[in-house]
Scaffold this active site. Structure first.
Site, PDB file in Angstrom:
ATOM      1  N   ASP A 132      -5.205   6.020  16.224  1.00 52.06           N
ATOM      2  CA  ASP A 132      -5.087   4.651  15.730  1.00 52.06           C
ATOM      3  C   ASP A 132      -5.763   3.580  16.581  1.00 52.06           C
ATOM      4  O   ASP A 132      -5.894   2.456  16.135  1.00 52.06           O
ATOM      5  CB  ASP A 132      -3.576   4.339  15.636  1.00 52.06           C
ATOM      6  N   CYS A 188      -7.749   8.559  -8.178  1.00 55.07           N
ATOM      7  CA  CYS A 188      -6.895   7.504  -8.748  1.00 55.07           C
ATOM      8  C   CYS A 188      -7.038   7.428 -10.270  1.00 55.07           C
ATOM      9  O   CYS A 188      -6.105   7.012 -10.960  1.00 55.07           O
ATOM     10  CB  CYS A 188      -7.285   6.140  -8.165  1.00 55.07           C
ATOM     11  N   CYS A 194      -0.702   0.462  -7.544  1.00 55.33           N
ATOM     12  CA  CYS A 194      -0.616  -0.189  -6.228  1.00 55.33           C
ATOM     13  C   CYS A 194      -1.140  -1.630  -6.306  1.00 55.33           C
ATOM     14  O   CYS A 194      -0.569  -2.539  -5.697  1.00 55.33           O
ATOM     15  CB  CYS A 194      -1.393   0.607  -5.183  1.00 55.33           C
ATOM     16  N   CYS A 198       1.537  -4.941  -5.502  1.00 52.51           N
ATOM     17  CA  CYS A 198       1.466  -5.679  -4.224  1.00 52.51           C
ATOM     18  C   CYS A 198       2.100  -7.068  -4.384  1.00 52.51           C
ATOM     19  O   CYS A 198       1.657  -7.869  -5.208  1.00 52.51           O
ATOM     20  CB  CYS A 198       0.009  -5.813  -3.786  1.00 52.51           C
ATOM     21  N   CYS A 241       5.089  -3.032   5.455  1.00 53.28           N
ATOM     22  CA  CYS A 241       5.355  -3.019   4.010  1.00 53.28           C
ATOM     23  C   CYS A 241       4.861  -1.672   3.483  1.00 53.28           C
ATOM     24  O   CYS A 241       3.770  -1.223   3.851  1.00 53.28           O
ATOM     25  CB  CYS A 241       4.611  -4.176   3.339  1.00 53.28           C
ATOM     26  N   CYS A 248       2.785   4.759  -5.446  1.00 56.51           N
ATOM     27  CA  CYS A 248       1.690   5.686  -5.776  1.00 56.51           C
ATOM     28  C   CYS A 248       2.252   7.009  -6.308  1.00 56.51           C
ATOM     29  O   CYS A 248       3.106   7.630  -5.678  1.00 56.51           O
ATOM     30  CB  CYS A 248       0.847   5.929  -4.527  1.00 56.51           C
TER      31      CYS A 248
HETATM   32 FE1  SF4 Z   1      -4.629   5.315  -6.704  1.00 54.60          FE
HETATM   33 FE2  SF4 Z   1      -2.118   5.630  -5.930  1.00 54.60          FE
HETATM   34 FE3  SF4 Z   1      -3.098   3.184  -6.283  1.00 54.60          FE
HETATM   35 FE4  SF4 Z   1      -2.630   4.729  -8.392  1.00 54.60          FE
HETATM   36  S1  SF4 Z   1      -1.115   3.907  -6.976  1.00 54.60           S
HETATM   37  S2  SF4 Z   1      -4.455   3.504  -8.006  1.00 54.60           S
HETATM   38  S3  SF4 Z   1      -3.175   6.743  -7.582  1.00 54.60           S
HETATM   39  S4  SF4 Z   1      -3.758   4.668  -4.752  1.00 54.60           S
HETATM   40 FE1  SF4 Z   2       0.388  -5.471  -0.519  1.00 54.50          FE
HETATM   41 FE2  SF4 Z   2       2.357  -4.505   0.997  1.00 54.50          FE
HETATM   42 FE3  SF4 Z   2       0.237  -3.016   0.464  1.00 54.50          FE
HETATM   43 FE4  SF4 Z   2       0.009  -5.140   2.096  1.00 54.50          FE
HETATM   44  S1  SF4 Z   2       1.177  -3.263   2.476  1.00 54.50           S
HETATM   45  S2  SF4 Z   2      -1.399  -4.559   0.477  1.00 54.50           S
HETATM   46  S3  SF4 Z   2       1.458  -6.560   1.085  1.00 54.50           S
HETATM   47  S4  SF4 Z   2       1.736  -3.779  -1.019  1.00 54.50           S
END
Ligand code: SF4
Ligand code: SF4
Length: 380
Positions: A132, A188, A194, A198, A241, A248
């Site tokens: 990392d 995907c 995702c 967010c 987060c 996913c």
């Molecule tokens: Fe890709 Fe997972 Fe996002 Fe769906 S939730 S678009 S499978 S990364």
């Molecule tokens: Fe969005 Fe949380 Fe993913 Fe950051 S970690 S991109 S705030 S869902």
């Protein structure tokens, strides 16, 4: 010396690594993607990610290790099963990202990487281990080493393990007898879960994360003021987060069997009570979090984050500890505590703000308090 890929795989598995792959030490295939991300300044205050010397090392791995020939990339699962899932979404608790529920992963993985290098007969001048912290595009090299595909949420996703695994690398001057085949580019498909989930709309487009809007960035990397328009979208996240990973569909394959070091000792590193966080002093912070990744953000940032979550919680139980924090030495804690009181008390908080403004000498904090006051005007 040429190292056998089978030997690496055997020793890596004995050391508890769940994934392993091997690649020639060539620049990342996603370098142009990274340079565009830097160009767009999506890194926020993480200026070190854009530093020219670090960009140069990402272009040319021999600047990190002269005569480098190969890279070993490993993955280790980290997400244990939590019996009582309800604590994670309890608004009276501050939620912590699952990679920090347990011991700091850096020393855990680094120790095992050094052991792996030693078992393979690689003396230290001929290799460098990273977890990392190096100027290495880890996820990209992980993809190249066949450990998974990069999803629209920018995470490395293994189709039979999900994305809750840590990455580590050994750069070495040795060749490896067989190199891995890169994973398929993306699996995907038409999914956009995702991106939609967010809370802060931090994805300007698929595969691109604007850190300046990300809760994880703000709760961990941002040392100062959190933009007020984002605070109410933090929900109960006080450290990191997991939303864009949790939603996913590939996470249904997450093996909840990480090594013992990655099991939480108690709820203080999973979802502590907000009022406890608001009352944290330095000594208690040190005692609770000294061996956790959370230790890096120190008490100041954790309590600042807890103030934001207290404002989102909106409970009267938070009023007394928040008022106490109005006398904290940190301007950021005082300012975010006042914002939280504004969320709970609405117009009643204006008296507190006016009193604080009368005593305050700190220009940044005065500006923050005036902003909070303005936001409360509609409630008067
Ligand atoms: Fe890709 Fe997972 Fe996002 Fe769906 S939730 S678009 S499978 S990364
Ligand atoms: Fe969005 Fe949380 Fe993913 Fe950051 S970690 S991109 S705030 S869902």
């Amino acid at each position: 010396m040429v190292i056998s890929a089978d030997d690496i795989r055997t020793h890596a598995q004995e050391l508890g690594f769940n994934l392993v792959g091997f690649i020639p030490a060539t620049p990342s295939a996603h370098l142009s993607h990274y340079l565009a991300w830097v160009e767009a300044q999506h890194y926020g205050e993480m200026g070190y990610l854009a530093r020219s010397d670090r960009v140069a090392r990402r272009r040319d791995l021999s600047l990190i290790l002269p005569d480098v020939r190969s890279m070993i990339v490993v993955g280790m699962d980290y997400r244990p099963y939590i019996e009582d899932q309800s604590i994670l979404n309890d608004p009276a608790r501050g939620r912590i990202a699952s990679y920090a529920w347990h011991l700091d992963y850096h020393p855990v993985l680094l120790t095992r990487l050094h052991t792996l290098a030693s078992k393979l007969g690689m003396p230290s001048p001929s290799n460098k281990c990273y977890v990392d912290t190096g100027a290495i595009l880890e996820r990209s090299h992980g993809w190249q080493a066949g450990l998974g595909f990069i999803g629209k949420n920018t995470m490395l996703i293994h189709p039979r393990r999900g994305s809750y695994f840590f990455l580590g690398e050994i750069l070495t001057t040795h060749e490896i007898d067989t190199y891995s085949v890169p994973h398929a580019e993306s699996q995907c498909g038409r999914c956009t879960r995702c991106l939609q989930a967010c809370p802060t709309d931090a994805f300007p487009k698929p595969y691109v994360l604007d850190a300046r809007k990300c809760i994880s960035y703000h709760t961990i990397e941002n040392k100062g003021w959190v933009e007020s328009s984002l605070r109410s979208r933090f929900g109960n996240w006080v450290y990191g987060c997991d939303v864009c990973q949790d939603v996913c569909p590939w996470q249904r394959f997450t093996p909840h069997t990480p090594p013992e070091e990655f099991h939480p000792a108690n709820f203080t590193t999973v979802a502590p009570w907000i009022v406890d966080l608001l009352r944290l002093d330095d000594a208690t912070f040190h005692q609770l979090y000294h061996s956790s990744p959370i230790f890096r953000i120190k008490r100041e940032r954790l309590v600042r984050n807890a103030c934001i979550v207290a404002g989102n919680w909106g409970s009267e139980e938070a009023i007394a500890p928040l008022k106490h924090l109005l006398n904290d030495p940190s301007r950021y804690i005082r300012g975010h505590a006042m914002w939280a009181l504004g969320q709970i008390l609405k117009a009643e908080a204006i008296t507190l703000i006016d009193k604080a403004l009368g005593d305050e000498k700190d220009h940044e904090l005065i500006s923050e308090l005036c902003h909070t006051r303005t936001m409360l005007q509609p409630y008067c």
